[in-house]
Design a protein around this motif. Structure first.
Motif, PDB file in Angstrom:
ATOM      1  N   UNK A   3       0.859  -1.180   0.000  1.00  0.00           N
ATOM      2  CA  UNK A   3       0.000   0.000   0.000  1.00  0.00           C
ATOM      3  C   UNK A   3       0.892   1.225   0.000  1.00  0.00           C
ATOM      4  N   UNK A   4       0.496   2.252  -0.754  1.00  0.00           N
ATOM      5  CA  UNK A   4       1.320   3.458  -0.927  1.00  0.00           C
ATOM      6  C   UNK A   4       1.738   4.107   0.387  1.00  0.00           C
ATOM      7  N   UNK A   5       0.853   4.038   1.408  1.00  0.00           N
ATOM      8  CA  UNK A   5       1.191   4.687   2.678  1.00  0.00           C
ATOM      9  C   UNK A   5       1.897   3.737   3.652  1.00  0.00           C
ATOM     10  N   UNK A   6       2.237   2.529   3.208  1.00  0.00           N
ATOM     11  CA  UNK A   6       2.995   1.595   4.049  1.00  0.00           C
ATOM     12  C   UNK A   6       4.358   2.168   4.392  1.00  0.00           C
ATOM     13  N   UNK A   7       4.707   2.103   5.662  1.00  0.00           N
ATOM     14  CA  UNK A   7       6.080   2.377   6.069  1.00  0.00           C
ATOM     15  C   UNK A   7       6.798   1.042   5.956  1.00  0.00           C
TER      16      UNK A   7
END
Length: 186
Positions: A3-7
């Protein structure tokens, strides 16, 4: 699975990834590898683990280690131990499993996703521990080599298995053109 906002962080078992890529017949372009996972989420750290033989005038891995260090990777090295086995063969031992596991657990509270580049079954308990802390874990290795380079128990424990061969066109270094042989002089 990403997911794009995954750290996220990547943890590369250097010797294991090298052996897996070699068994598939390609070289890794580490700049492209980093770009690919930067694209998949918010890449917090990219770790590369390898042992180095001390005392050698030239180490074939030294240019790679230096390049990685200057290009955004956290390079973790330790001296390899040389020994002679019972058959009289010179062997080198340089296991980096503990260092990798410690860094992964230290970062776990800041991660959504960890990507482990290794097929070593010894990492199964690490994957399980990260998952208990709410971290999704992808493992990158290969089942397409003979024998497969990933331990079955590691593959089963991971949230996601990424076949290294499927990344060939994304992170593989283009083959070097064949150099013409110089004609023999009389």
């Amino acid at each position: 699975m990403f997911y794009k906002d995954d750290r996220l962080a990547i943890f590369i078992d250097g010797a294991n990834l090298y052996a897996a890529a070699k068994s598939l017949g390609f070289d890794i372009d580490y700049k492209l590898l980093r770009q690919e996972f930067d694209r998949r989420g918010k890449l917090l750290r990219a770790y590369y683990y390898t042992a180095l033989i001390e005392g050698e005038e030239y180490s074939p891995i030294r240019p790679l280690v230096d390049w990685l260090h200057y290009n955004g990777y956290c390079v973790v090295t330790k001296p390899a131990k040389e020994y002679t086995d019972v058959m009289g063969r010179r062997k080198v031992k340089g296991n980096m499993d503990i260092e990798l596991a410690v860094h992964a657990m230290e970062l776990a509270s800041r991660l959504d996703h960890a990507v482990l580049f290794s097929g070593d079954g010894d990492f199964r308990p690490l994957v399980e521990a990260l998952q208990r802390r709410g971290v999704r874990v992808s493992v990158v290795s290969t089942i397409r080599s003979q024998p497969p380079m990933i331990a079955d128990e590691l593959r089963r424990q991971a949230d996601n298995f990424i076949e290294l061969d499927a990344l060939r066109d994304i992170i593989g270094r283009p083959p070097r053109p064949e150099r013409p042989l110089d004609e023999e002089e009389d």
